[in-house]
Design a protein around this motif. Sequence first.
Motif, PDB file in Angstrom:
ATOM      1  N   VAL A   1       0.847  -1.198   0.000  1.00 21.62           N
ATOM      2  CA  VAL A   1       0.000   0.000   0.000  1.00 21.62           C
ATOM      3  C   VAL A   1       0.881   1.247   0.000  1.00 21.62           C
ATOM      4  O   VAL A   1       0.642   2.191  -0.762  1.00 21.62           O
ATOM      5  N   LYS A   2       1.898   1.257   0.839  1.00 21.15           N
ATOM      6  CA  LYS A   2       2.818   2.402   0.908  1.00 21.15           C
ATOM      7  C   LYS A   2       3.533   2.594  -0.426  1.00 21.15           C
ATOM      8  O   LYS A   2       3.663   3.720  -0.907  1.00 21.15           O
TER       9      LYS A   2
ATOM     10  N   PHE B   1       2.439   1.700  -3.348  1.00 20.41           N
ATOM     11  CA  PHE B   1       1.433   2.189  -4.291  1.00 20.41           C
ATOM     12  C   PHE B   1       1.211   3.688  -4.105  1.00 20.41           C
ATOM     13  O   PHE B   1       1.122   4.436  -5.082  1.00 20.41           O
ATOM     14  N   LEU B   2       1.142   4.131  -2.846  1.00 17.05           N
ATOM     15  CA  LEU B   2       0.943   5.549  -2.564  1.00 17.05           C
ATOM     16  C   LEU B   2       2.157   6.387  -2.960  1.00 17.05           C
ATOM     17  O   LEU B   2       2.026   7.571  -3.263  1.00 17.05           O
ATOM     18  N   GLU B   3       3.348   5.770  -2.952  1.00 17.95           N
ATOM     19  CA  GLU B   3       4.561   6.463  -3.365  1.00 17.95           C
ATOM     20  C   GLU B   3       4.653   6.571  -4.880  1.00 17.95           C
ATOM     21  O   GLU B   3       5.511   7.271  -5.403  1.00 17.95           O
ATOM     22  N   GLY B   4       3.812   5.869  -5.588  1.00 20.99           N
ATOM     23  CA  GLY B   4       3.837   5.908  -7.050  1.00 20.99           C
ATOM     24  C   GLY B   4       4.836   4.940  -7.656  1.00 20.99           C
ATOM     25  O   GLY B   4       5.301   5.152  -8.755  1.00 20.99           O
TER      26      GLY B   4
ATOM     27  N   GLY C   1       8.163   2.142   1.020  1.00 25.88           N
ATOM     28  CA  GLY C   1       7.367   0.942   0.794  1.00 25.88           C
ATOM     29  C   GLY C   1       8.188  -0.298   0.494  1.00 25.88           C
ATOM     30  O   GLY C   1       7.907  -1.383   1.007  1.00 25.88           O
TER      31      GLY C   1
END
Length: 127
Positions: A34-35, A37-40, A72
């Motif tokens: 998830v982290k 994914f949020l970092e791109g 992440g």
Amino acid sequence: MRKNFTDVDLNRSVGNLLRLGVILSVAISIIGFVKLFLEGFKMPKNYSLLETGSSSEKVWGQFWESLCKGEGMAIIQLGILVLIFTPLMRIVFALIGYLKEKDYIYVIISSIVLAIMAISFFTGYAH
């Protein structure tokens, strides 16, 4: 009065330990995904640390540094490390159980297996 520690207690405890290790590893890895994914899905900008001549201290240092930053990829790597250490902890846990049972043959066997795993883990290197 406390009952004696039996094989059933040992098996139940070891099973719970393995279950907990896998669940914890999956939970940490999901948090890392998830982290990430949020970092791109940012990839490292400097690949020079991945070359063959890198020392293990440098690799571990970079891992701890990126884990402290909450990246992440490092969180996912931590989940994988937890999964790797779960069987090792199973051996330690069983060793303690065999000591409680006073089953010294299995204490010796578990100690040998634990020593082999520890030596291979701490002296191993990537080719």
